[in-house]
Scaffold this motif. Structure first.
Motif, PDB file in Angstrom:
ATOM      1  N   TRP A 199       0.844  -1.192   0.000  1.00 27.56           N
ATOM      2  CA  TRP A 199       0.000   0.000   0.000  1.00 27.56           C
ATOM      3  C   TRP A 199       0.885   1.249   0.000  1.00 27.56           C
ATOM      4  N   LEU A 200       0.279   2.353  -0.371  1.00 28.70           N
ATOM      5  CA  LEU A 200       0.955   3.649  -0.354  1.00 28.70           C
ATOM      6  C   LEU A 200       0.627   4.391   0.927  1.00 28.70           C
ATOM      7  N   LYS A 201       1.648   5.039   1.492  1.00 31.71           N
ATOM      8  CA  LYS A 201       1.440   5.887   2.665  1.00 31.71           C
ATOM      9  C   LYS A 201       1.277   7.343   2.257  1.00 31.71           C
ATOM     10  N   THR A 202       2.130   7.807   1.352  1.00 29.55           N
ATOM     11  CA  THR A 202       2.030   9.190   0.860  1.00 29.55           C
ATOM     12  C   THR A 202       2.353   9.212  -0.628  1.00 29.55           C
ATOM     13  N   THR A 256      -0.159  19.767  -0.392  1.00 32.04           N
ATOM     14  CA  THR A 256      -0.090  19.137   0.922  1.00 32.04           C
ATOM     15  C   THR A 256       1.142  19.555   1.706  1.00 32.04           C
ATOM     16  N   GLY A 257       2.008  20.359   1.066  1.00 29.78           N
ATOM     17  CA  GLY A 257       3.213  20.819   1.737  1.00 29.78           C
ATOM     18  C   GLY A 257       4.364  19.865   1.625  1.00 29.78           C
ATOM     19  N   THR A 258       4.219  18.775   0.880  1.00 29.69           N
ATOM     20  CA  THR A 258       5.298  17.810   0.710  1.00 29.69           C
ATOM     21  C   THR A 258       6.110  18.161  -0.517  1.00 29.69           C
ATOM     22  N   TYR A 276       8.811  -3.842   3.991  1.00 32.86           N
ATOM     23  CA  TYR A 276       9.832  -2.888   3.523  1.00 32.86           C
ATOM     24  C   TYR A 276       9.169  -1.538   3.194  1.00 32.86           C
ATOM     25  N   ARG A 277       9.711  -0.521   3.828  1.00 35.94           N
ATOM     26  CA  ARG A 277       9.241   0.827   3.499  1.00 35.94           C
ATOM     27  C   ARG A 277      10.059   1.353   2.323  1.00 35.94           C
ATOM     28  N   PHE A 278       9.366   1.746   1.283  1.00 35.80           N
ATOM     29  CA  PHE A 278      10.060   2.214   0.080  1.00 35.80           C
ATOM     30  C   PHE A 278       9.705   3.675  -0.211  1.00 35.80           C
ATOM     31  N   GLU A 279      10.638   4.327  -0.878  1.00 36.23           N
ATOM     32  CA  GLU A 279      10.408   5.683  -1.395  1.00 36.23           C
ATOM     33  C   GLU A 279      10.963   5.728  -2.814  1.00 36.23           C
ATOM     34  N   ILE A 280      10.085   5.996  -3.767  1.00 38.64           N
ATOM     35  CA  ILE A 280      10.437   5.955  -5.182  1.00 38.64           C
ATOM     36  C   ILE A 280      10.038   7.283  -5.833  1.00 38.64           C
ATOM     37  N   ALA A 281      10.926   7.805  -6.697  1.00 40.83           N
ATOM     38  CA  ALA A 281      10.647   9.023  -7.454  1.00 40.83           C
ATOM     39  C   ALA A 281      10.455   8.656  -8.928  1.00 40.83           C
TER      40      ALA A 281
END
Length: 224
Positions: free
Chosen positions: A114-117, A129-131, A193-198
């Motif tokens: 799932w997506l968190k943000t 949203t200020g992100t 696993y927490r992921f962050e992808i651009a």
């Protein structure tokens, strides 16, 4: 036979001297007057014709001015229309297509993740949203943060994200477990696993619209 004047000498009329010259003088004066009259009439006619031509030219100028004034409103309207179209195109070019992104993300995300943000921008500044996103030089970029069960799921997701509409590059910022003993929840990924992808996209095309495919296309990792 030679005529004979029978009147007495005292009653005879004598022609005044110079009668022929006087007649020529009168004729000359009449000729001069006639020439002056003809010249006056010609000049008067020319003046009348020129006055009429000037009046006609003035009327034509007034008609053209009125026509220009009537067309001026259409010219202003056309200019306003072009300005509005340019403004709409500029706003559309700065708009990020959230609807399509969310639709495609729903198709490519694995079932056990799932997506968190999710944040996106077309200018490299912070979104509503200020992100802050990772957009550089006005290139549209989306930053996704979420949870997946395995590292292989993260790699598979990156492959699918590369096939998003207008996606040009996908880069992994982070992929790690937060706590291998904790169960995943809304607040944290736990043993997932927490992921962050651009994801970097090509510049927006204003006149382009989604194709509206009802099923997941094969290019996004779905079925046929």
């Amino acid at each position: 036979m030679r005529p004979v004047n029978l009147l007495p000498e005292s009653q005879r009329r004598r022609a005044p001297a110079g009668d022929g010259k006087s007649a020529y003088a009168v004729l000359g004066v009449l000729a001069v007057l006639l020439a002056m009259t003809a010249a006056y009439v010609t000049t008067a006619n020319q003046a009348t014709e020129r006055a009429a031509a000037a009046a006609e030219a003035a009327a034509e100028a007034e008609r053209l001015e009125a026509q220009i004034a009537s067309l001026g409103a259409f010219g202003n309207f056309a200019q306003i229309k072009e300005m509005r179209i340019a403004s709409v195109r500029q706003l559309a070019a700065q708009r990020f297509d959230w609807e399509r992104l969310m639709l495609e993300l729903a198709r490519v995300l694995p079932d056990d993740g799932w997506l968190k943000t999710a944040s996106a921008s077309t200018s490299g500044e912070s979104d509503d949203t200020g992100t802050a996103s990772a957009s550089v030089g006005g290139v549209p970029t989306a930053t996704l943060e979420g949870c997946l069960r395995y590292q292989s799921d993260v790699a598979d997701l990156m492959l699918r994200l590369r096939r998003l509409h207008r996606a040009e590059d996908v880069s992994l910022t982070e992929s790690a477990r937060e706590d291998a003993q904790e169960a995943p929840s809304v607040d944290g990924c736990g043993r997932y696993y927490r992921f962050e992808i651009a994801v970097t996209f090509a510049p927006t095309v204003v006149d382009e619209s989604p194709d509206g495919q009802p099923r997941v296309p094969a290019s996004l990792g779905g079925g046929s």
